[in-house]
Structures are given as structure tokens and as C-alpha cells.
Design a protein around this motif. Sequence first.
Motif, PDB file in Angstrom:
ATOM      1  N   ALA A  94      -9.621  -1.869   0.651  1.00  0.00           N
ATOM      2  CA  ALA A  94      -8.789  -0.882  -0.038  1.00  0.00           C
ATOM      3  C   ALA A  94      -9.278  -0.795  -1.471  1.00  0.00           C
ATOM      4  O   ALA A  94      -9.440  -1.816  -2.144  1.00  0.00           O
ATOM      5  CB  ALA A  94      -7.323  -1.295   0.002  1.00  0.00           C
ATOM      6  N   GLN A  95      -9.520   0.414  -1.930  1.00  0.00           N
ATOM      7  CA  GLN A  95     -10.033   0.640  -3.279  1.00  0.00           C
ATOM      8  C   GLN A  95      -9.161   1.667  -3.979  1.00  0.00           C
ATOM      9  O   GLN A  95      -9.019   2.786  -3.519  1.00  0.00           O
ATOM     10  CB  GLN A  95     -11.476   1.151  -3.226  1.00  0.00           C
ATOM     11  CG  GLN A  95     -12.059   1.548  -4.567  1.00  0.00           C
ATOM     12  CD  GLN A  95     -12.232   0.381  -5.504  1.00  0.00           C
ATOM     13  OE1 GLN A  95     -12.957  -0.561  -5.208  1.00  0.00           O
ATOM     14  NE2 GLN A  95     -11.582   0.426  -6.649  1.00  0.00           N
ATOM     15  N   ARG A  96      -8.591   1.279  -5.103  1.00  0.00           N
ATOM     16  CA  ARG A  96      -7.786   2.192  -5.918  1.00  0.00           C
ATOM     17  C   ARG A  96      -8.714   2.930  -6.879  1.00  0.00           C
ATOM     18  O   ARG A  96      -9.645   2.349  -7.427  1.00  0.00           O
ATOM     19  CB  ARG A  96      -6.735   1.409  -6.694  1.00  0.00           C
ATOM     20  CG  ARG A  96      -5.752   2.290  -7.435  1.00  0.00           C
ATOM     21  CD  ARG A  96      -4.600   1.492  -7.991  1.00  0.00           C
ATOM     22  NE  ARG A  96      -3.817   0.827  -6.987  1.00  0.00           N
ATOM     23  CZ  ARG A  96      -2.819   1.394  -6.288  1.00  0.00           C
ATOM     24  NH1 ARG A  96      -2.515   2.647  -6.492  1.00  0.00           N
ATOM     25  NH2 ARG A  96      -2.130   0.697  -5.405  1.00  0.00           N
ATOM     26  N   TYR A 111      -8.165   4.539  -1.385  1.00  0.00           N
ATOM     27  CA  TYR A 111      -9.110   4.702  -0.290  1.00  0.00           C
ATOM     28  C   TYR A 111      -9.038   3.470   0.601  1.00  0.00           C
ATOM     29  O   TYR A 111      -8.889   2.353   0.115  1.00  0.00           O
ATOM     30  CB  TYR A 111     -10.539   4.777  -0.828  1.00  0.00           C
ATOM     31  CG  TYR A 111     -10.950   6.102  -1.382  1.00  0.00           C
ATOM     32  CD1 TYR A 111     -11.675   6.999  -0.598  1.00  0.00           C
ATOM     33  CD2 TYR A 111     -10.662   6.454  -2.695  1.00  0.00           C
ATOM     34  CE1 TYR A 111     -12.087   8.215  -1.112  1.00  0.00           C
ATOM     35  CE2 TYR A 111     -11.067   7.676  -3.213  1.00  0.00           C
ATOM     36  CZ  TYR A 111     -11.782   8.550  -2.410  1.00  0.00           C
ATOM     37  OH  TYR A 111     -12.194   9.749  -2.915  1.00  0.00           O
ATOM     38  N   THR A 112      -9.205   3.684   1.900  1.00  0.00           N
ATOM     39  CA  THR A 112      -9.446   2.583   2.815  1.00  0.00           C
ATOM     40  C   THR A 112     -10.809   2.817   3.449  1.00  0.00           C
ATOM     41  O   THR A 112     -11.190   3.960   3.727  1.00  0.00           O
ATOM     42  CB  THR A 112      -8.365   2.469   3.908  1.00  0.00           C
ATOM     43  OG1 THR A 112      -8.240   3.714   4.584  1.00  0.00           O
ATOM     44  CG2 THR A 112      -7.035   2.053   3.304  1.00  0.00           C
ATOM     45  N   LEU A 113     -11.523   1.746   3.615  1.00  0.00           N
ATOM     46  CA  LEU A 113     -12.855   1.806   4.201  1.00  0.00           C
ATOM     47  C   LEU A 113     -12.988   0.699   5.220  1.00  0.00           C
ATOM     48  O   LEU A 113     -12.284  -0.312   5.141  1.00  0.00           O
ATOM     49  CB  LEU A 113     -13.929   1.658   3.118  1.00  0.00           C
ATOM     50  CG  LEU A 113     -13.924   2.781   2.092  1.00  0.00           C
ATOM     51  CD1 LEU A 113     -13.103   2.389   0.884  1.00  0.00           C
ATOM     52  CD2 LEU A 113     -15.314   3.162   1.701  1.00  0.00           C
ATOM     53  N   VAL A 127      -5.210   8.138   0.371  1.00  0.00           N
ATOM     54  CA  VAL A 127      -3.866   8.583   0.006  1.00  0.00           C
ATOM     55  C   VAL A 127      -3.931   8.977  -1.445  1.00  0.00           C
ATOM     56  O   VAL A 127      -4.428   8.217  -2.286  1.00  0.00           O
ATOM     57  CB  VAL A 127      -2.827   7.459   0.224  1.00  0.00           C
ATOM     58  CG1 VAL A 127      -1.463   7.895  -0.249  1.00  0.00           C
ATOM     59  CG2 VAL A 127      -2.791   7.039   1.683  1.00  0.00           C
ATOM     60  N   LEU A 128      -3.430  10.160  -1.766  1.00  0.00           N
ATOM     61  CA  LEU A 128      -3.519  10.700  -3.110  1.00  0.00           C
ATOM     62  C   LEU A 128      -2.117  10.993  -3.628  1.00  0.00           C
ATOM     63  O   LEU A 128      -1.349  11.700  -2.973  1.00  0.00           O
ATOM     64  CB  LEU A 128      -4.354  11.992  -3.078  1.00  0.00           C
ATOM     65  CG  LEU A 128      -4.673  12.680  -4.379  1.00  0.00           C
ATOM     66  CD1 LEU A 128      -5.519  11.784  -5.277  1.00  0.00           C
ATOM     67  CD2 LEU A 128      -5.416  13.978  -4.098  1.00  0.00           C
TER      68      LEU A 128
END
Length: 135
Positions: A94-96, A111-113, A127-128
Motif C-alpha cells: 500500500a502506497q499513499r 494505491y495497492t499493488l 482510492v482517491l
Amino acid sequence: MRAFVLLVAFLIGFASPTRAADDVAAVQGVIRSQVEAFGRDDAAAAYSYAAPAIRDLFPQADIFMDMVRRSYAPVYRHRSFEFGEARVSNGIIAQRVHIIDTDGVPWEALYTLELEPDGSVKISGCVLLKAGQAV
């Protein structure tokens, strides 16, 4: 023997953060590359960073790009795009990202990767929210 066990535990403790840092660097590179592709309106390149589940939802690059333009305008076009906190757990990263859109409005993207069987990292979701909104 006890010293050996302590040494192994010490080395394992250092190996995990390094691996996590490598994962985070790879993730940020994938996100950055996709955002750069959006900036060039290169649908094929942007689509290449999408995970298989995203590709199933949007089976063609132009359909994917149209969705991004309509639903993720601050990601598609922005003034600034800055990485925040990242977390790695069970193969999901997970990256903010802190974003300022073209009108100067602040946004937060999460973001999830995921790591793919071929070793690549692909974007599985985003998710925004306007900055300050509750999730």
C-alpha cells in the motif's frame, strides 16, 4: 551455538527492512511510470502497469484510460504528486500519495499493488479522496 543464533536473528532483522525498502522502491517506480504514461496520454504504457483484475474490468487500454480521465482526474493531471507512507504485508503493498490537482486542490491517493508470479509489480487499485476526508 547461542552466539550463532543471535547472529542469524540479527541478520534476519536487517534483511527484512532491506527487502521492504526494495519493494517500496519498486512500487514507487511502477506508480511513477504509470503517471508519466498518463502525462503522455500513452494508454498502452499506462495499461501495462495494471494488475490482471483491473485488466479484467477494463479489457482494452483505451477503455482503461477513459475511466482514469473521468474518475481519477487528479491522478491523470496534477500540479504535484508526492509519495507518502508505504506499507508491505503478505505480498500486498500500500502506497499513499499526496496530490495537488490542476486547480490547487489537495488529494490523497492510496494505491495497492501486488507482486505477480513473473516477479513484476502491478497496480491493483487506487482510492482517491480529497485531503481531509474520512475513508
